[in-house]
Design an enzyme around this catalytic site. Structure first.
Site, short mmCIF file in Angstrom:
data_model
loop_
_atom_site.label_atom_id
_atom_site.label_comp_id
_atom_site.label_asym_id
_atom_site.label_seq_id
_atom_site.Cartn_x
_atom_site.Cartn_y
_atom_site.Cartn_z
N ARG A 32 101.04 42.24 93.32
CA ARG A 32 100.07 42.45 92.23
C ARG A 32 99.57 43.90 92.22
O ARG A 32 99.98 44.68 91.36
CB ARG A 32 98.91 41.44 92.39
CG ARG A 32 97.99 41.34 91.17
CD ARG A 32 96.93 42.41 91.11
NE ARG A 32 96.06 42.44 92.28
CZ ARG A 32 95.20 43.42 92.52
NH1 ARG A 32 95.07 44.43 91.67
NH2 ARG A 32 94.46 43.42 93.62
N CYS A 259 95.18 51.22 90.56
CA CYS A 259 94.63 50.44 89.45
C CYS A 259 94.70 51.29 88.19
O CYS A 259 94.28 52.45 88.20
CB CYS A 259 93.18 50.07 89.77
SG CYS A 259 92.32 49.31 88.41
#
Ligand code: HMG
Ligand code: MG
Length: 318
Positions: A32, A259
Site C-alpha cells: 500500500r 504519500c
C-alpha cells in the site's frame, strides 16, 4: 533548548532486551504505502505476487491496498481486484485503508476484515489527504469503527495518526495535539494506533520524548511506529521506541513508499534494514530476511529499478 537526558546505553539496552518481550511484530506496508505514490501503473498480478512473497517471508500483518478514490490515488484503483485475488494464509492478517462508507463497502466486496482508518495531527495535511478537517476525520473514523465492529466484533483496526513529528505544510506539530488525538483514537476502540512520521523529520530525542509522553496515556502494546526515512532517522527513532516498550513497527520491503499528499516524503524504513537491526540485537520477528529481499527485488524489478535500501544492496542471498 534544554534536552532531556537520553537514557540509552549499552548496559541498559542489554537489560531491556533480556528482560522484556523480545518478540517484535512488523506491519508490512509495502503493497500500500510502498506502491501508492508510484506513477507508472503496476500490474495487479505483480502486486498480488509481491503480497504472496511477503506472506511467504513470514510477515503476519500485511497492508495490501487502500479502498480510496482512484481519482485521489490512481495506483490503488485495483484495490478490489488485488484484495480479492490474493491467496490468504491463515496466520496472516491482510488489512487495508478504509476512509469512508464507500471504502467499507468495497472492503466487504473484497472480503477484507482488517482495516485502517486515518487522521492527522495537522489541519492542512488532513484536508489535503482526506479532504476533511481533523474533527470530521475523527467523526468518520468513529462511525467506521462502530460499523466494522458490528460486522466483525474482533476485527483488527488500526488508526493511523499522521504527521506526529511535523507537517509538510504547517511545519512543527505540538505533542499535546498528538496526545489528544491518540486518546480519541483509543476511545473509539481501534486495536492499535500507528504513529506516522509521514515526512520523516523526527530526530531521536524529539521522537523519544513524544513516545515517552504517549506511553504514559496509551499502553505501549497499543502503539505502532511508522517511520518514513527521508532524513535517515527511522532506525534511530525505532531503536529509542523499542526502549520505551514499543514492539510493533511498520516498514516497507525495499524501503518503498511516500504519500501523494505529503510532498517531500521519502520511502518507509526498509523492512530488510529493520530486520537486520532487530535480528542483530537478538530480537525475534519470525521474518526471513532473504525472502524479504527477494520480494523487494521482485517488485522493484517490475518497476524497472534496483532495490535502494542499504541491506537490499548489501545482501547476498544464501
Ligand atoms: P472526496 O472527493 O471528498 O469524496 O474524497 P466524496 O465523498 O465527495 O466523493 C467524490 C467521488 O469520489 C465520488 O465519485 C465518490 O463515489 C468517489 P464521483 O461521483 O465523482 O464519480 N469516492 C470513492 N471512490 C472510491 N473509493 C472511495 C471513495 N470515496 C468517494 N473510498 C476521500 C474523500 C477520502 C475518498 C479522498 O480524499 C481519498 O481517497 N483520499 C485518500 C488519500 C490517500 O489515500 N492518501 C494516502 C494514504 S494515507 C498515508 O499515506 C499516510 C500513512 O501512510 C501514515 C503516514 O505515513 O503518516 C497512512
Ligand atoms: Mg506512510
Amino acid at each position: 533548548m534544554r534536552l532531556r537526558p537520553l537514557n540509552f546505553g549499552a548496559r541498559r539496552c542489554m537489560s531491556w532486551v533480556n528482560s522484556n518481550n523480545n518478540n517484535i511484530r512488523i506491519v508490512e506496508v509495502g503493497p500500500r504505502d510502498g506502491l501508492q505514490n508510484e506513477r507508472a501503473t503496476i500490474e495487479s498480478n505483480d502486486k498480488i505476487e509481491f503480497i504472496q512473497r511477503l506472506a511467504n517471508a513470514g510477515l503476519t500483518t500485511i497492508e495490501v491496498t487502500s479502498f480510496v478514490s482512484p481519482k485521489w490515488v490512481p495506483q490503488m484503483g485495483d484495490s478490489i481486484k488485488v484484495a480479492s485475488t490474493i491467496q490468504r494464509k491463515d496466520d496472516v492478517t491482510y488489512c487495508a485503508i478504509v476512509p469512508n462508507a464507500k471504502g467499507l463497502q468495497m472492503a466487504s466486496e473484497a472480503n477484507i476484515d482488517a482495516f485502517c482508518v486515518g487522521t492527522a495531527a495537522s489541519e492542512t495535511f488532513c484536508k489535503k489527504n482526506w479532504n476533511c478537517s481533523i474533527g470530521d476525520s475523527l467523526k468518520t473514523s468513529e462511525s467506521l469503527v462502530k460499523e466494522m465492529r458490528k460486522i466483525h466484533p474482533d476485527a483488527y483496526i488500526r488508526g493511523y495518526l499522521s504527521n506526529v513529528m511535523g507537517c509538510p505544510y504547517e511545519g512543527d506539530v505540538k505533542s499535546f495535539i498528538v496526545l489528544h488525538l491518540a486518546e480519541k483514537l483509543l476511545e473509539m476502540g481501534v486495536t492499535e494506533i500507528s504513529l506516522g512520521d509521514t515526512i520523516g523529520v523526527g530526530t531521536p530525542v524529539k521522537f523519544s520524548n513524544l513516545i515517552r509522553e504517549l506511553v504514559s496515556i496509551v499502553p505501549a502494546d497499543k502503539l505502532a511506529v511508522h517511520c518514513h526515512d527521508t532524513y535517515a532517522q527511522a532506525l534511530p527513532n525505532i531503536l529509542l521506541s523499542l526502549e520505551q516498550g514499543i514492539r510493533t513497527f511498520d516498514s516497507s520491503a525495499g524501503g518503498l513508499g511516500g504519500c501523494p499528499y505529503a510532498p517531500g516524503a521519502a520511502g518507509n524504513v526498509a523492512t530488510e534494514d529493520l530486520l537486520y537491526m532487530l535480528h542483530g540485537m537478538g530480537l525475534s520477528t519470525g521474518v526471513n530476511i532473504d525472502q524479504v529481499v527477494d520480494a523487494a527485488k521482485f517488485i522493484c524489478g517490475k518497476m524497472g529499478r534496483t532495490v535502494e535500501s542499504k541491506v537490499g544492496k548489501a545482501w547476498k542471498s544464501s
